[in-house]
Design an enzyme around this catalytic site. Sequence first.
Site, PDB file in Angstrom:
ATOM      1  N   PRO A  43       0.831  -1.212   0.000  1.00 45.17           N
ATOM      2  CA  PRO A  43       0.000   0.000   0.000  1.00 45.17           C
ATOM      3  C   PRO A  43       0.861   1.256   0.000  1.00 45.17           C
ATOM      4  CG  PRO A  43      -0.032  -1.047   2.175  1.00 45.17           C
ATOM      5  CD  PRO A  43       0.748  -1.959   1.266  1.00 45.17           C
ATOM      6  N   ASP A  44       0.314   2.354  -0.596  1.00 46.34           N
ATOM      7  CA  ASP A  44       1.040   3.623  -0.458  1.00 46.34           C
ATOM      8  C   ASP A  44       0.669   4.217   0.895  1.00 46.34           C
ATOM      9  OD1 ASP A  44      -1.451   4.747  -0.817  1.00 46.34           O
ATOM     10  OD2 ASP A  44      -1.038   5.608  -2.783  1.00 46.34           O
ATOM     11  N   PHE A  45       0.973   5.479   1.120  1.00 47.36           N
ATOM     12  CA  PHE A  45       0.726   6.066   2.446  1.00 47.36           C
ATOM     13  C   PHE A  45      -0.568   6.853   2.509  1.00 47.36           C
ATOM     14  CE2 PHE A  45       5.211   5.277   2.070  1.00 47.36           C
ATOM     15  CZ  PHE A  45       5.519   4.719   3.293  1.00 47.36           C
ATOM     16  N   ARG A  46      -0.813   7.675   1.474  1.00 39.21           N
ATOM     17  CA  ARG A  46      -1.861   8.692   1.604  1.00 39.21           C
ATOM     18  C   ARG A  46      -3.089   8.473   0.741  1.00 39.21           C
ATOM     19  NH1 ARG A  46       3.022  10.692   2.248  1.00 39.21           N
ATOM     20  NH2 ARG A  46       3.447  11.667   4.243  1.00 39.21           N
ATOM     21  N   ASN A 105      11.047   5.318  -1.569  1.00 34.91           N
ATOM     22  CA  ASN A 105      10.592   4.011  -1.086  1.00 34.91           C
ATOM     23  C   ASN A 105      11.670   3.261  -0.319  1.00 34.91           C
ATOM     24  OD1 ASN A 105       8.310   4.733  -2.406  1.00 34.91           O
ATOM     25  ND2 ASN A 105       8.632   3.414  -4.179  1.00 34.91           N
ATOM     26  N   ASP A 107      11.303  -0.053   0.045  1.00 38.78           N
ATOM     27  CA  ASP A 107      11.089  -1.461  -0.301  1.00 38.78           C
ATOM     28  C   ASP A 107      12.230  -2.065  -1.128  1.00 38.78           C
ATOM     29  OD1 ASP A 107      10.617  -0.480  -2.929  1.00 38.78           O
ATOM     30  OD2 ASP A 107       8.452  -0.360  -2.587  1.00 38.78           O
ATOM     31  N   HIS A 119      14.818   8.061   1.648  1.00 39.35           N
ATOM     32  CA  HIS A 119      14.288   7.809   2.993  1.00 39.35           C
ATOM     33  C   HIS A 119      14.874   6.540   3.602  1.00 39.35           C
ATOM     34  CE1 HIS A 119      10.646  10.615   2.012  1.00 39.35           C
ATOM     35  NE2 HIS A 119      11.778  11.261   2.181  1.00 39.35           N
TER      36      HIS A 119
HETATM   37  P1  OAD Z   1       1.942   8.782  -0.956  1.00 42.87           P
HETATM   38  O1  OAD Z   1       1.076   7.690  -0.445  1.00 42.87           O
HETATM   39  O2  OAD Z   1       1.919  10.065  -0.223  1.00 42.87           O
HETATM   40  O3  OAD Z   1       1.581   9.098  -2.472  1.00 42.87           O
HETATM   41  C1  OAD Z   1       1.442   8.075  -3.424  1.00 42.87           C
HETATM   42  C2  OAD Z   1       0.905   8.690  -4.712  1.00 42.87           C
HETATM   43  O4  OAD Z   1       0.902   7.701  -5.718  1.00 42.87           O
HETATM   44  C3  OAD Z   1      -0.524   9.204  -4.566  1.00 42.87           C
HETATM   45  O5  OAD Z   1      -0.604  10.460  -5.193  1.00 42.87           O
HETATM   46  C4  OAD Z   1      -1.351   8.151  -5.335  1.00 42.87           C
HETATM   47  O6  OAD Z   1      -2.486   8.711  -5.952  1.00 42.87           O
HETATM   48  C5  OAD Z   1      -0.362   7.690  -6.366  1.00 42.87           C
HETATM   49  N1  OAD Z   1      -0.535   6.300  -6.817  1.00 42.87           N
HETATM   50  C6  OAD Z   1      -0.823   5.193  -6.085  1.00 42.87           C
HETATM   51  N2  OAD Z   1      -0.806   4.089  -6.844  1.00 42.87           N
HETATM   52  C7  OAD Z   1      -0.517   4.497  -8.113  1.00 42.87           C
HETATM   53  C8  OAD Z   1      -0.350   3.829  -9.357  1.00 42.87           C
HETATM   54  N3  OAD Z   1      -0.484   2.503  -9.470  1.00 42.87           N
HETATM   55  N4  OAD Z   1      -0.063   4.574 -10.444  1.00 42.87           N
HETATM   56  C9  OAD Z   1       0.062   5.931 -10.356  1.00 42.87           C
HETATM   57  N5  OAD Z   1      -0.065   6.613  -9.207  1.00 42.87           N
HETATM   58  C10 OAD Z   1      -0.336   5.908  -8.100  1.00 42.87           C
HETATM   59  O7  OAD Z   1       3.412   8.179  -1.051  1.00 42.87           O
HETATM   60  P2  OAD Z   1       4.791   8.975  -1.163  1.00 42.87           P
HETATM   61  O8  OAD Z   1       4.622  10.233  -1.933  1.00 42.87           O
HETATM   62  O9  OAD Z   1       5.804   8.016  -1.614  1.00 42.87           O
HETATM   63  O10 OAD Z   1       8.139   8.609   4.316  1.00 42.87           O
HETATM   64  O11 OAD Z   1       5.054   9.315   0.346  1.00 42.87           O
HETATM   65  C11 OAD Z   1       6.210   9.998   0.708  1.00 42.87           C
HETATM   66  C12 OAD Z   1       6.692   9.596   2.068  1.00 42.87           C
HETATM   67  O12 OAD Z   1       5.640   9.701   3.015  1.00 42.87           O
HETATM   68  C13 OAD Z   1       7.137   8.172   2.215  1.00 42.87           C
HETATM   69  O13 OAD Z   1       8.443   7.954   1.753  1.00 42.87           O
HETATM   70  C14 OAD Z   1       7.034   7.931   3.684  1.00 42.87           C
HETATM   71  C15 OAD Z   1       5.732   8.625   3.967  1.00 42.87           C
HETATM   72  O14 OAD Z   1       5.572   9.145   5.221  1.00 42.87           O
HETATM   73  C16 OAD Z   1       8.563   8.228   5.508  1.00 42.87           C
HETATM   74  O15 OAD Z   1       7.995   7.397   6.151  1.00 42.87           O
HETATM   75  C17 OAD Z   1       9.761   8.947   5.997  1.00 42.87           C
END
Ligand code: OAD
Length: 354
Positions: free
Chosen positions: A34-37, A108, A110, A127
């Site tokens: 999963p992503d974060f937000r 990431n 991962d 990170h």
């Molecule tokens: P986010 O979860 O903030 O953002 C992920 C983005 O990817 C969102 O805009 C989604 O809409 C988009 N997305 C998801 N799946 C997708 C797909 N298959 N194709 C295209 N877009 C997609 O994640 P990050 O920006 O990586 O840090 O978050 C940044 C940091 O926040 C992480 O490194 C982590 C977190 O807190 C730490 O923990 C220090």
Amino acid sequence: MDSKLEHIAQVLAKDGSKVVFFVGAGISTNCGIPDFRSPKTGLYSNLQRLDLPFPEAVFDIDYFRENPKAFYTLAEEMYPGKYLPSRFHYFIRLCQEKHVLKRCYTQNIDTLERVAGVKGDLVVEAHGSFTGNHCIDCHAGMDDETWKKLVKKGGIPKCPVCHGYVKPDIVFFGESLPAKFFDLWDEDSGDDYDLAIVAGTSLAVYPFATLPAEVSKSTTRVLINKESCGDFEENPRDSDLLLMADCDSTATKLADLLGWSEELEELIEAGKKKLDVEGVKVKETVKEPPQTIVKKDTKKESSASPLQKAEETAAGLAAKVAEAEKEKLPAIKKDKEVEELTKAIENIDIKDGN
Ligand code: OAD
Ligand code: ZN
């Protein structure tokens, strides 16, 4: 065919082209991580069980000092080795094979860029990652095997030297990014790239979020993401190319246009076999990535009142600023939080006045 994709493909096909990637959790969602937000599916919407004051606290160094258990409850699930790289990861690798990849800056942890075969000197894990563990007090190292054994037993690894908590070398809020990030960005930021491809990130975390704004004006910036974000929204450039689409589908289309499809498939197959031989139990990458576009509204649902939220943010912020000043290091996310906190407080005044 989409003219933006055609333009990107033309640049990638050109001899001597230089491409830099800035990526985030969205390039790994099709791998099953999963992503974060993202609303509902993102990690930060699914941490109720940890009873955190705010979701990001799970990766906050000050919170960890007092409550290491929250992070350790997640650590085993998050530990790399269970997932196959996505098509997009292999597309980055293919850019390396075609000699156009100059650097891949990733948020990431991962390590899937490396698993896909991108060379260590071309990846910057801004990170950090799970490779290595250190005591948060005296910074003594702990080898992975010892760390894993302790975590498996359900314990929280402690430093044999000073009894401080030991955590993997992933960068927490309030900690500085690795020296490699600053060193290489110092070198890279002055370069003129043909393309800066930003993919799968909400550009919400600083200082990483400033990188796309810092590329030269002659560089064409591309955003491959399900939503617009960061500098692409705040300071768009005429030459920006926005592809509000799935990363993997975009990789497939670009590979088609470039005549790279066969090689991309070969890399994916070889990757699967290699991990199979190594006995890594991997989850299958999503074959048909969903095409849905997530709306811009990514605000997290929370039962806390606006005042509680602002107080929580204020407490977290004060601690991070203090930490940053103490260490004279840029605590991650500081600038954005100041801005958000100011907005939050302005909103409360208005609401309370009604
Ligand atoms: P986010 O979860 O903030 O953002 C992920 C983005 O990817 C969102 O805009 C989604 O809409 C988009 N997305 C998801 N799946 C997708 C797909 N298959 N194709 C295209 N877009 C997609 O994640 P990050 O920006 O990586 O840090 O978050 C940044 C940091 O926040 C992480 O490194 C982590 C977190 O807190 C730490 O923990 C220090
Ligand atoms: Zn120690």
